[in-house]
Design an enzyme around this catalytic site. Sequence first.
Site, PDB file in Angstrom:
ATOM      1  CG  HIS A  48       4.013   9.775   3.092  1.00  0.00           C
ATOM      2  ND1 HIS A  48       3.499   9.706   4.358  1.00  0.00           N
ATOM      3  CD2 HIS A  48       4.481   8.528   2.820  1.00  0.00           C
ATOM      4  CE1 HIS A  48       3.666   8.473   4.836  1.00  0.00           C
ATOM      5  NE2 HIS A  48       4.267   7.740   3.910  1.00  0.00           N
TER       6      HIS A  48
ATOM      7  CD  GLU B  52       4.461   0.881   6.806  1.00  0.00           C
ATOM      8  OE1 GLU B  52       5.222   1.152   7.749  1.00  0.00           O
ATOM      9  OE2 GLU B  52       4.109   1.741   5.970  1.00  0.00           O
TER      10      GLU B  52
ATOM     11  CG  ASP C 161      -0.179   0.035   2.542  1.00  0.00           C
ATOM     12  OD1 ASP C 161       0.811  -0.705   2.676  1.00  0.00           O
ATOM     13  OD2 ASP C 161      -0.563   0.808   3.433  1.00  0.00           O
TER      14      ASP C 161
END
Length: 365
Positions: free
Chosen positions: A337, A121, A67
């Site tokens: 991110h 995760e 993920d």
Amino acid sequence: MDEDYPVTLLSRMLEIYSPSGHEKEMSEFLAGEMKRLGYDVEVDEVGNVLGRVGSGLPKVLLCGHMDTVEGFIEVKRRGKVIFGRGAVDAKSSLAAFICGAKRYVELGGKGTISVLAVVDEEGKSEGMKHYLSRTSETFDFAVFGEPSGAYSVTIGYKGRIVFSVECTTAPGHASAPQLFENSIYVAIRLIDKLRSMEAEWERVGEIFDMPTMCVTLINGGSQDNTIPGRCEFSVDVRVPPSRDVYDLKGRIAGVIEDFKVGEKRATIRYDFKDENMPFVESEDSVMVRAFRDSIMAVKGRECKLIKKTGTSDVNEFVKKFRIPTVVYGPGNSRLDHTPNENISIEEYGDSIEVIARALMNLSQG
Ligand SMILES: [Zn+2]
């Protein structure tokens, strides 16, 4: 495995958008790919994929996550770099495990290499928790796939404590604040107490070696003309390996209990919601040596050892398994991110070699 395969695999993994909770397509894709590469593959109830190659000892676990955080990034190759969500955190680590273990076996390496691709995760670690609750397998060594950069190894993560506090008081009219306690003011006073505990921790110096505390959520009151009868807040504490998580929990509880004594007009309840153990691997463990020697052999570079202030699935894993473990994967974690996640193809390729050789070093003791 042909020469272009690693880049093809990674590109396809980036094209499949798989934010936490939506890993099904990725899980099916990886199960199919690993089967084609000759892995023995199992998929569990939550979608974790476990593929094994080789046989005998040592038994090595290479664990990565399928993920990503939310936000698709168009997959494109610009020169020697590939852009895409998860290019850094952490699909290239996972792809490098799949290719590195395969390469190792092709080179005649001994042992059983298990590549575990988990879900969630970036969410609540449900994939790792599910795996740990069911497995009866044992391993000699483990590597977790998170970006350390191909020429560095991560040997430490902080642990974490999460708790919430609820302060309740009798609500009253906002025109008569002298008559009523204000639950928001109670919460603020308690936050101040907790922060003075943090000020003591800060004397240690290095950020990795001290606990830190952060109030992450606060919610109080219901109407703009009423003295709030309820205020709730959440706190995130990061715990260095030098501190005991349970001892720290006890100290936090102690501060809140002391505070309660002086607050006659408020009811204060608190709840520890979650905790993760810190992770630290000794700088001269066999695992660290295996990677150090491998990075030197592949790139002629001195391996850098990194300690991170965050937490990852490795923190869950070390609650159950006490075996030599490191965290390794290509990519610059500063891009984690972000909308610019990208990976150098050269670095990704080097990481596959580093993994294959590190496995060789481990198997040769
Ligand atoms: Zn990650």
